[in-house]
Design a protein around this motif. Structure first.
Motif, PDB file in Angstrom:
ATOM      1  N   GLY A  70       0.804  -1.135  -0.055  1.00  0.00           N
ATOM      2  CA  GLY A  70       0.121  -0.044   0.107  1.00  0.00           C
ATOM      3  C   GLY A  70       0.825   1.167  -0.005  1.00  0.00           C
ATOM      4  N   ALA A  71       2.033   1.145   0.572  1.00  0.00           N
ATOM      5  CA  ALA A  71       2.961   2.489   0.786  1.00  0.00           C
ATOM      6  C   ALA A  71       3.603   2.823  -0.587  1.00  0.00           C
ATOM      7  N   LEU A  72       3.498   1.692  -1.514  1.00  0.00           N
ATOM      8  CA  LEU A  72       4.058   1.728  -2.904  1.00  0.00           C
ATOM      9  C   LEU A  72       3.190   2.289  -3.950  1.00  0.00           C
ATOM     10  N   GLU A  73       2.006   2.331  -3.477  1.00  0.00           N
ATOM     11  CA  GLU A  73       1.084   2.770  -4.415  1.00  0.00           C
ATOM     12  C   GLU A  73       1.269   4.159  -4.927  1.00  0.00           C
ATOM     13  N   LEU A  74       1.263   4.584  -6.308  1.00  0.00           N
ATOM     14  CA  LEU A  74       1.575   5.993  -6.693  1.00  0.00           C
ATOM     15  C   LEU A  74       0.870   6.095  -8.008  1.00  0.00           C
ATOM     16  N   LEU A  78       1.011   0.239  -8.917  1.00  0.00           N
ATOM     17  CA  LEU A  78       1.987  -0.645  -8.077  1.00  0.00           C
ATOM     18  C   LEU A  78       2.938  -1.132  -8.921  1.00  0.00           C
ATOM     19  N   PRO A  79       4.043  -1.515  -8.014  1.00  0.00           N
ATOM     20  CA  PRO A  79       5.356  -2.009  -8.875  1.00  0.00           C
ATOM     21  C   PRO A  79       4.845  -3.428  -9.563  1.00  0.00           C
ATOM     22  N   ASN A  80       5.463  -3.598 -10.742  1.00  0.00           N
ATOM     23  CA  ASN A  80       5.356  -4.934 -11.384  1.00  0.00           C
ATOM     24  C   ASN A  80       6.414  -6.012 -10.708  1.00  0.00           C
ATOM     25  N   THR A  81       7.647  -5.329 -10.655  1.00  0.00           N
ATOM     26  CA  THR A  81       8.784  -6.252  -9.936  1.00  0.00           C
ATOM     27  C   THR A  81       9.354  -5.063  -9.061  1.00  0.00           C
ATOM     28  N   THR A  87      11.404   0.677  -7.475  1.00  0.00           N
ATOM     29  CA  THR A  87       9.980   0.454  -7.637  1.00  0.00           C
ATOM     30  C   THR A  87       9.555   1.176  -9.115  1.00  0.00           C
ATOM     31  N   ALA A  88      10.950   1.264  -9.995  1.00  0.00           N
ATOM     32  CA  ALA A  88      10.472   1.955 -11.287  1.00  0.00           C
ATOM     33  C   ALA A  88       9.384   1.034 -12.208  1.00  0.00           C
ATOM     34  N   PRO A 141      -0.268   7.284 -15.195  1.00  0.00           N
ATOM     35  CA  PRO A 141       0.782   7.536 -16.042  1.00  0.00           C
ATOM     36  C   PRO A 141       1.378   6.366 -16.891  1.00  0.00           C
ATOM     37  N   ASN A 142       1.088   5.169 -16.390  1.00  0.00           N
ATOM     38  CA  ASN A 142       1.461   4.181 -17.455  1.00  0.00           C
ATOM     39  C   ASN A 142       0.382   3.689 -18.562  1.00  0.00           C
TER      40      ASN A 142
END
Length: 251
Positions: A70-74, A78-81, A87-88, A141-142
């Motif tokens: 959850g902290a990585l949500e942007l 979310l990160p794929n890998t 976390t790009a 964005p992606n």
């Protein structure tokens, strides 16, 4: 020979021990190793595995795992890998939706207070779920976006689990079926958290699932193929019989 019940208990115990080997620390939180010996932690793999970990009784571990991701949500992604601290790589349309389903099932097991738990000191899990939905509607964005007319989620090529690039296979650009049912589950979950806000969006997407049904074959199309900007009404259903349609039943 052992009684059948004892044998089954022994097998389940072995599965539980094996599952623990895939849990790994990531900073103060937890993640799941996608597969030994080559893979590290992947978003979708971790969040799909969370359902099995809940079934195995690892509720506290799943709670920590959800707070980690959850902290990585942007901006709805979310990160794929995950590679060390990077976390790009966010080329996944399903990881955020599997995250949402894992939150739903964890809340059923651990209590709805889970939604109020902070992920980074400023946001809680409930606000992360809302961010995923809002950004899918507006466009991430992606490149992930919701088709306004059908309410279905458009996914770029190689953003789902069938995402091999070398060689390219089953790119599934367009509207993959499991993405839609996961999206509907997120909308219905949010509707329970915020009554009256998400109901119409969920109903629109649910009604649009009929676009996948192939009466001639008695099954759902795996993907409605469409380039970026093409609405679901102009997409081309494919004809392979693929197991992703089982999510339309199970979810």
């Amino acid at each position: 020979p052992e009684p059948r019940g004892a044998a089954e208990d022994a097998f389940l115990a072995r599965l539980r021990r094996a599952a623990r080997a895939f849990l790994a620390k990531r900073g103060p939180g937890l993640t799941v190793i996608a597969g030994y010996p080559w893979f590290l932690d992947w978003g979708r793999d971790t969040l799909i595995a969370a359902r099995g970990l809940l079934a195995a009784g690892w509720g506290e571990e799943v709670r920590r795992l959800l707070l980690t991701f959850g902290a990585l949500e942007l901006e709805g992604t979310l990160p794929n890998t995950l590679s060390a601290e990077s976390t790009a790589n966010r080329d996944t349309s399903d990881a955020p939706l599997w995250f949402a389903l894992a939150c739903e099932e964890a809340a059923q097991s651990l209590g709805t207070g889970l939604y109020t738990e902070s992920v980074d000191g400023t946001r809680n899990l409930g606000s992360v779920l809302r961010s995923i939905a809002e950004h899918d509607l507006a466009g991430t964005p992606n490149g992930i976006r919701v088709d306004p007319a059908s309410g279905l989620v458009w996914s770029p090529a190689h953003f789902t689990w069938m995402d091999t690039n070398y060689p390219a296979g089953t790119p599934r650009e367009g509207y993959p079926i499991e993405i839609q049912v996961l999206w509907i589950r997120l909308l219905r979950q949010l509707e329970r958290l915020e009554p009256g806000v998400w109901k119409d969006q969920a109903a629109l997407a649910t009604a649009s699932l009929e676009r996948f049904w192939r009466e001639d074959a008695g099954c759902f199309a795996d993907t409605l193929h469409a380039a970026a900007g093409v609405p679901a009404s102009e997409a081309t259903p494919d004809d392979p019989l693929r197991p992703n349609q089982l999510f339309a039943v199970s979810l």
